[in-house]
Scaffold this active site. Structure first.
Site, PDB file in Angstrom:
ATOM      1  N   ASP A   1       7.431   5.066   7.469  1.00  0.00           N
ATOM      2  CA  ASP A   1       7.212   6.301   6.710  1.00  0.00           C
ATOM      3  C   ASP A   1       6.974   7.517   7.604  1.00  0.00           C
ATOM      4  OD1 ASP A   1       7.426   4.773   4.419  1.00  0.00           O
ATOM      5  OD2 ASP A   1       5.259   4.559   4.159  1.00  0.00           O
TER       6      ASP A   1
ATOM      7  N   LYS B   1       2.300  10.925   0.758  1.00  0.00           N
ATOM      8  CA  LYS B   1       3.527  10.804  -0.048  1.00  0.00           C
ATOM      9  C   LYS B   1       3.310   9.855  -1.221  1.00  0.00           C
ATOM     10  CE  LYS B   1       4.580   6.417   1.082  1.00  0.00           C
ATOM     11  NZ  LYS B   1       4.413   5.353   0.105  1.00  0.00           N
TER      12      LYS B   1
HETATM   13  O1  C5P Z   1       6.960   0.101   9.073  1.00  0.00           O
HETATM   14  P1  C5P Z   1       5.529  -0.143   8.750  1.00  0.00           P
HETATM   15  O2  C5P Z   1       4.727  -0.583   9.933  1.00  0.00           O
HETATM   16  O3  C5P Z   1       4.887   0.974   8.003  1.00  0.00           O
HETATM   17  O4  C5P Z   1       5.551  -1.379   7.748  1.00  0.00           O
HETATM   18  C1  C5P Z   1       4.380  -2.106   7.476  1.00  0.00           C
HETATM   19  C2  C5P Z   1       4.756  -3.468   6.924  1.00  0.00           C
HETATM   20  O5  C5P Z   1       5.366  -3.317   5.624  1.00  0.00           O
HETATM   21  C3  C5P Z   1       5.782  -4.226   7.736  1.00  0.00           C
HETATM   22  O6  C5P Z   1       5.163  -4.983   8.739  1.00  0.00           O
HETATM   23  C4  C5P Z   1       6.419  -5.121   6.677  1.00  0.00           C
HETATM   24  O7  C5P Z   1       5.608  -6.247   6.422  1.00  0.00           O
HETATM   25  C5  C5P Z   1       6.394  -4.261   5.432  1.00  0.00           C
HETATM   26  N1  C5P Z   1       7.660  -3.544   5.197  1.00  0.00           N
HETATM   27  C6  C5P Z   1       8.760  -4.250   4.754  1.00  0.00           C
HETATM   28  N2  C5P Z   1       9.940  -3.592   4.515  1.00  0.00           N
HETATM   29  C7  C5P Z   1      10.032  -2.249   4.711  1.00  0.00           C
HETATM   30  C8  C5P Z   1       8.925  -1.511   5.170  1.00  0.00           C
HETATM   31  C9  C5P Z   1       7.750  -2.190   5.400  1.00  0.00           C
HETATM   32  O8  C5P Z   1       8.697  -5.468   4.545  1.00  0.00           O
HETATM   33  N3  C5P Z   1      11.192  -1.640   4.480  1.00  0.00           N
END
Ligand code: C5P
Length: 327
Positions: A151, A20
């Site tokens: 995602d 994406k």
């Molecule tokens: O959800 P995911 O594991 O993909 O997110 C990875 C990191 O990105 C999280 O640990 C966080 O530090 C950051 N993040 C964030 N706010 C979001 C999505 C991700 O701070 N909305």
């Protein structure tokens, strides 16, 4: 008793899943859970990973292809976590019942801002749902996926969609037309948490520089209605100037060389040029296929990126490779 074999050769089931880009990525304040409130417009593009699953006594994972050596092979692997979460959700108990051999073939680079890890988790959910004849709906898979990564739900639905919350609350966008993109991969990756942390630091510095007048403090993020109208019109020339990414300054602060890649794209006719998600991949929107080819050559010539590919969007979300799609 008659048992119908599942999947293809030797009971294998394969799912394909797109990368994406974010056409809008508006980052609000960091919440108490450490996540930032987002409004984003996701757009799936035709760069695909494939994940094959087979029944096995114990769970294992192999990763081949683009950046495969950088992907963890233990329980931290997002596809492994997704399979385990699905096994729990459908009540498969015991090691042998939940065992699955997972093979990931990567074309989406790792730590690139293209949601490659989330994509693999989404593909594992779709493939295991089929392998285990679990019969979960797309919505149920999205709910499980949201626990694995912000995602993952989008990788399941694909197309173009508005994401809110952490990015996991999705509404399909009314978008028309097909978009030609050039993606330029950075020489090394960027870890998403590092980029969000850099974004917070830059905002704190701006706030301090303005004497604490609040200039660096983000308000709640809002959907860009002009961008949504441009997407409905299907006109890339209208969409290009409206691409925005609040994480771009942070990604550029961590990898300043990306500025040269963006400048090269703009100089050579890109309708829009931006860092994709948390970077370091740069995404360039072209007027058509021929323009995308020219852009790809020009950006390659700038010599600041590891590799350059042409893709189209929107692409469909995670689906079984033999064409059967669980809705
Ligand atoms: O959800 P995911 O594991 O993909 O997110 C990875 C990191 O990105 C999280 O640990 C966080 O530090 C950051 N993040 C964030 N706010 C979001 C999505 C991700 O701070 N909305």
């Amino acid at each position: 008793m008659h048992v119908t074999p599942i999947g293809g050769p030797a009971g294998a089931v394969t799912a394909r899943v797109p990368a994406k880009v974010n056409l809008q990525l508006s980052v609000g304040p960091r919440g108490p859970d450490g996540y930032h409130e987002l409004v984003t417009v996701f757009h799936a593009v035709s760069l695909f990973d494939e994940v094959t699953v087979r029944a096995a006594d114990r769970t294992s994972v192999t990763v081949t292809g683009e950046g495969g050596q950088a992907v963890p092979l233990g329980p931290a692997n997002l596809a492994v976590r997704a399979a385990a979460a699905l096994a729990r959700a459908i009540g498969r108990r015991g090691r042998s019942a939940a065992g699955v051999r997972i093979e990931i073939r990567k074309r989406i680079p790792v730590a690139a801002g293209l949601a490659g890890g989330s994509a693999d988790a989404a593909a594992a959910l779709v493939a295991c749902n089929e392998l285990w004849r679990a019969g979960l709906s797309l919505q149920e898979l999205r709910d499980i996926g949201a626990q694995i990564g912000s995602d993952v739900p989008f990788a399941l639905i694909g197309g173009t969609a508005v994401g809110q919350g952490r990015g996991e609350r999705l509404t399909r966008a009314l978008a028309s037309g097909s978009y030609h993109w050039v993606l330029a991969f950075g020489a090394s990756g960027l870890a998403t948490p590092d980029v969000y942390a850099a974004c917070d630091r830059l905002r704190a510095m701006r706030s301090a520089a303005s004497g604490g007048a609040g200039d660096g403090e983000p308000g709640p993020p809002e959907l860009n209605t002009e961008l949504m109208a441009a997407l409905r019109s299907g006109d890339p020339a209208a969409v290009g100037p409206l691409l925005t990414n609040d994480l771009q300054a942070a990604a550029l602060s961590l990898q300043p060389v990306l500025r040269q890649a963006l400048a090269a794209g703009r100089e050579h006719g890109a309708l829009g040029a931006m860092v994709s998600g948390s970077g370091p991949t740069c995404a360039f929107l072209a007027a058509g296929a021929a323009q995308a080819r020219e852009l790809a050559v020009a950006i390659t010539g700038a010599g600041v990126c590891r590799a350059v590919v042409q893709v189209n969007g929107p692409a469909t979300g995670a689906c079984l490779v033999d064409g059967r799609r669980r809705q």
